[in-house]
Design a protein around this motif. Structure first.
Motif, PDB file in Angstrom:
ATOM      1  N   LYS A  64      24.961 -49.011   5.750  1.00  0.00           N
ATOM      2  CA  LYS A  64      25.382 -50.407   5.673  1.00  0.00           C
ATOM      3  C   LYS A  64      24.284 -51.349   6.175  1.00  0.00           C
ATOM      4  N   ASP A  65      23.720 -51.032   7.336  1.00  0.00           N
ATOM      5  CA  ASP A  65      22.721 -51.929   7.941  1.00  0.00           C
ATOM      6  C   ASP A  65      21.441 -52.019   7.127  1.00  0.00           C
ATOM      7  N   PHE A  66      21.026 -50.899   6.565  1.00  0.00           N
ATOM      8  CA  PHE A  66      19.733 -50.860   5.878  1.00  0.00           C
ATOM      9  C   PHE A  66      19.870 -50.929   4.355  1.00  0.00           C
ATOM     10  N   LYS A  67      21.126 -51.081   3.905  1.00  0.00           N
ATOM     11  CA  LYS A  67      21.397 -51.248   2.469  1.00  0.00           C
ATOM     12  C   LYS A  67      20.752 -50.131   1.642  1.00  0.00           C
ATOM     13  N   ILE A  68      21.038 -48.929   2.058  1.00  0.00           N
ATOM     14  CA  ILE A  68      20.503 -47.752   1.374  1.00  0.00           C
ATOM     15  C   ILE A  68      21.648 -46.883   0.875  1.00  0.00           C
ATOM     16  N   GLU A  69      21.310 -45.901   0.060  1.00  0.00           N
ATOM     17  CA  GLU A  69      22.302 -44.983  -0.482  1.00  0.00           C
ATOM     18  C   GLU A  69      22.283 -43.675   0.291  1.00  0.00           C
ATOM     19  N   GLY A  70      23.289 -42.867   0.049  1.00  0.00           N
ATOM     20  CA  GLY A  70      23.344 -41.587   0.738  1.00  0.00           C
ATOM     21  C   GLY A  70      24.129 -40.565  -0.037  1.00  0.00           C
ATOM     22  N   LYS A  71      23.881 -39.325   0.283  1.00  0.00           N
ATOM     23  CA  LYS A  71      24.629 -38.222  -0.329  1.00  0.00           C
ATOM     24  C   LYS A  71      24.976 -37.209   0.748  1.00  0.00           C
ATOM     25  N   GLU A  72      26.209 -36.726   0.698  1.00  0.00           N
ATOM     26  CA  GLU A  72      26.701 -35.813   1.712  1.00  0.00           C
ATOM     27  C   GLU A  72      27.024 -34.436   1.118  1.00  0.00           C
ATOM     28  N   LEU A  73      26.777 -33.411   1.920  1.00  0.00           N
ATOM     29  CA  LEU A  73      27.157 -32.039   1.589  1.00  0.00           C
ATOM     30  C   LEU A  73      27.827 -31.431   2.804  1.00  0.00           C
ATOM     31  N   THR A  74      28.679 -30.455   2.587  1.00  0.00           N
ATOM     32  CA  THR A  74      29.374 -29.801   3.693  1.00  0.00           C
ATOM     33  C   THR A  74      29.284 -28.294   3.571  1.00  0.00           C
ATOM     34  N   ALA A  75      28.917 -27.630   4.667  1.00  0.00           N
ATOM     35  CA  ALA A  75      28.885 -26.168   4.683  1.00  0.00           C
ATOM     36  C   ALA A  75      30.302 -25.623   4.567  1.00  0.00           C
ATOM     37  N   LYS A  76      30.428 -24.527   3.845  1.00  0.00           N
ATOM     38  CA  LYS A  76      31.718 -23.877   3.684  1.00  0.00           C
ATOM     39  C   LYS A  76      31.830 -22.676   4.625  1.00  0.00           C
ATOM     40  N   ASP A  77      33.054 -22.303   4.942  1.00  0.00           N
ATOM     41  CA  ASP A  77      33.274 -21.060   5.677  1.00  0.00           C
ATOM     42  C   ASP A  77      32.611 -19.916   4.919  1.00  0.00           C
ATOM     43  N   GLY A  78      31.844 -19.112   5.608  1.00  0.00           N
ATOM     44  CA  GLY A  78      31.218 -17.974   4.965  1.00  0.00           C
ATOM     45  C   GLY A  78      29.865 -18.253   4.359  1.00  0.00           C
ATOM     46  N   ASP A  79      29.397 -19.507   4.410  1.00  0.00           N
ATOM     47  CA  ASP A  79      28.057 -19.807   3.893  1.00  0.00           C
ATOM     48  C   ASP A  79      27.000 -19.011   4.651  1.00  0.00           C
ATOM     49  N   THR A  80      26.084 -18.421   3.913  1.00  0.00           N
ATOM     50  CA  THR A  80      24.951 -17.729   4.524  1.00  0.00           C
ATOM     51  C   THR A  80      23.834 -18.740   4.767  1.00  0.00           C
ATOM     52  N   ASP A  81      22.777 -18.303   5.445  1.00  0.00           N
ATOM     53  CA  ASP A  81      21.621 -19.178   5.632  1.00  0.00           C
ATOM     54  C   ASP A  81      21.017 -19.549   4.282  1.00  0.00           C
ATOM     55  N   ALA A  82      21.078 -18.635   3.343  1.00  0.00           N
ATOM     56  CA  ALA A  82      20.558 -18.918   2.000  1.00  0.00           C
ATOM     57  C   ALA A  82      21.386 -20.003   1.320  1.00  0.00           C
TER      58      ALA A  82
END
Length: 343
Positions: A64-82
């Motif tokens: 909001k302050d810098f008037k920029i865009e963003g994208k979010e991702l969320t780790a799932k249960d069981g996600d590996t490091d890969a």
């Protein structure tokens, strides 16, 4: 069949939404330069009533302050490091800069991504990655937790206090160690029951029903103050104390008294050990997109810097505020050295 709490249902719905990539603001073309900020949550994502939500607050304010865009991702249960690496890589490939990993579980994957994408600025919350293009955003959880221990020691009537950790990681043991020391220094007669939601696994941060079960077991044993450092699982503990008169929860990360999802139980939230993840995330994003002087290396947010502290929302600890502030001053002045692990 065990009943699923309303908090768990809401958390599952929120997590399901968060599993997809969501955009804030207008969409950006894949691969475009300066696409905006990429944020990768740990398990639970937005709506965990705790750690992830605190990071989201700083992220939202920056957009909001810098008037920029963003994208979010969320780790799932069981996600590996890969799997986690693939998420970070997708953000870097799409041109998002900076890219922030929320939580220590991102450490191996973010270290690999930072090496692969040296022109991208990465940030990681609650861990240290030694790379020239990474800012390690760490907090003095043990110092803030010491103050929570002081509050618990002064407010318990049964002299039985509980701590619920999402898992038995080094990070969560910082909370437990500081809390234990603050409790014992304040009330040597008090005992502390420490339990982990899921030993050896970050899944313990997204199990509100399990958190509730553990808390109910503690309450049945006359524990009357419970501090949870367990992400969404802590919401279950707060529900348990909210339903038993004369017992208290201590919130974590954000000021959980004001959490809309916990509103029915807010009068059982004694205080919250506030960890200003929102501030560290905001500062890092600002350094990259606004000042163009990217913060790298370890950025420490301790009690002196205002990175941690206790909330006074609800007025439940106003009567002991002088003692809490006295303890805070001793820590800041170096007269009290707080343990950074639980033994």
């Amino acid at each position: 069949m065990r009943r699923v709490s309303t908090i768990a249902v809401a958390g599952i719905a929120t997590a399901a939404l968060a599993l997809s990539v969501t955009a804030c603001g207008s969409s950006s073309e894949e691969g475009s330069k300066n696409a905006g900020v990429g944020l990768a949550y740990d398990v639970g994502g937005r709506g965990d009533h705790s750690f992830n939500d605190s990071a989201a607050k700083g992220y939202d304010r920056a957009l909001k302050d810098f008037k920029i865009e963003g994208k979010e991702l969320t780790a799932k249960d069981g996600d590996t490091d890969a799997d986690r690496y693939d998420k970070l890589s997708s953000l870097a490939e799409a041109g998002y800069n900076p890219v922030v990993g929320v939580g220590y579980a991102w450490t191996p994957s973010l270290a690999k991504a930072a090496k692969k994408y040296p022109d991208t600025d990465f940030g990681i919350v609650d861990s240290v990655v030694d790379s020239k293009n990474v800012a390690s955003l760490v907090s003095a959880e043990h110092e803030g937790s010491y103050l929570a221990g002081v509050a618990a020691g002064l407010k318990t009537k049964s002299n039985k206090v509980g701590f619920i950790g999402g898992t038995d990681s080094a990070l969560i043991k910082k909370f437990a160690g500081g809390f234990q020391q603050g409790l014992k220094d304040t009330n040597p007669k008090a005992s502390l029951d420490v339990q982990w939601v899921q030993v050896g696994s970050p899944k313990g941060f997204g199990m509100p029903d399990r958190g509730k079960d553990i808390a109910e077991g503690m309450l049945s044993n006359k524990v009357d103050v419970i501090f949870s450092a367990a992400g969404g699982s802590g919401a279950g503990a707060i529900e348990a104390t909210g339903k038993k008169k004369g017992t208290w929860s201590i919130g974590v990360d954000g000021d959980q008294y004001y959490d809309k999802g916990l509103a029915p139980y807010k009068n059982a939230i004694l205080t919250s050990m506030v960890k200003n993840v929102d501030g560290s995330v905001y500062d890092f994003i600002k350094s990259v997109v606004k000042t163009k002087k990217s913060e790298h290396g370890v950025q420490s947010y301790d009690l002196k810097r205002g990175g941690v502290g206790l909330s006074y929302s609800g007025g439940f600890i106003d009567d002991i505020k002088p003692k809490i502030e006295a303890a805070k001053k001793k820590i800041v002045d170096g007269k009290i050295k707080v343990a950074d692990t639980y033994k």
